[in-house]
Design an enzyme around this catalytic site. Sequence first.
Site, short mmCIF file in Angstrom:
data_model
loop_
_atom_site.label_atom_id
_atom_site.label_comp_id
_atom_site.label_asym_id
_atom_site.label_seq_id
_atom_site.Cartn_x
_atom_site.Cartn_y
_atom_site.Cartn_z
N ASP A 106 35.83 38.96 30.25
CA ASP A 106 35.65 40.43 30.20
C ASP A 106 36.45 41.11 31.31
OD1 ASP A 106 34.66 42.95 29.73
OD2 ASP A 106 32.77 42.60 30.77
N ASP A 137 38.67 34.11 41.17
CA ASP A 137 39.44 34.72 40.09
C ASP A 137 38.89 34.26 38.75
OD1 ASP A 137 42.04 35.98 38.98
OD2 ASP A 137 42.02 33.95 38.16
N HIS A 164 34.22 37.74 34.66
CA HIS A 164 34.34 39.00 35.40
C HIS A 164 32.97 39.67 35.37
CE1 HIS A 164 38.42 38.03 34.05
NE2 HIS A 164 38.88 38.78 35.04
N GLU A 188 33.07 36.48 40.08
CA GLU A 188 33.41 37.89 40.38
C GLU A 188 34.23 37.90 41.65
OE1 GLU A 188 34.33 41.51 40.68
OE2 GLU A 188 33.20 40.91 38.88
#
Length: 261
Positions: free
Chosen positions: A160, A139, A42, A115
């Site tokens: 994260d 994802d 992420h 991302e």
Amino acid sequence: MLSYQHIYHAGNPADVHKHAMLASLLAYLTRKDKPLTYLETHAGRGLYRLDAPEAVKTGEAAAGIGRAAALFPADHAYPGILAAVRDRYGRAAYPGSPLVAALSLRPGDRMRLAELHPQEFAALEATMRPFGADVRREDGLAFALAATPPDPRRGLLLIDPSYEVKADYAAMPALLGKVHAKWNVGVLVLWYPVLASGAQAGMAAALDALALPKAIRHEVRFRPAREGHGMIGSGLYIANAPFGTAEEARRLDTIFAALTR
């Protein structure tokens, strides 16, 4: 969830905790003359401006890196990265974890980032282009499974999520177990918020129950960003923790004790 944008929270005390530990882990891993892979699920936009209206509105950076920067010893990897980012991008620039990693890695190391948010992905792609990162609009949890084991096999994965999707709390221990089964030599790092509600407690217990090798779970506490704000601390779970991780955790305990005085 595509509503979360980290610019409102960049540089807050949780970022300081996460990024200081990440810088320390990568400083250790890059001492060995063997290539490694850095993976992140992420990634956000990678680079933030702390004078942006969103960051100024919350004031979280002022309570975080604004106070904490002076508390780190000069030989710590984190302040060196902060200085390099400011030299390169300006005094108000603040590195997200992809940029912390990019400035820690060496030629021959590999970086792969995921991302999902379209605007954050576009910004991330632009920020990381000079560093040769492999950036995917995917994802993050699916990416963690698809990207492991990586090549080079030696490396670190940072997970994260924003935890705006409440199911993330239940999903993280199972994900860590699956990734470790595929990649038993990888350093696995999971960040999570410590909440006044205690919503993270069940997940933390499930992480401990995994009994992964060389696992360390470290939490720090800090004042809420504003009255009624639910996050009162930051947690990191690290499997296959490198030598020196426990010492770094103790150093962060001292820094956060000073930060909350």
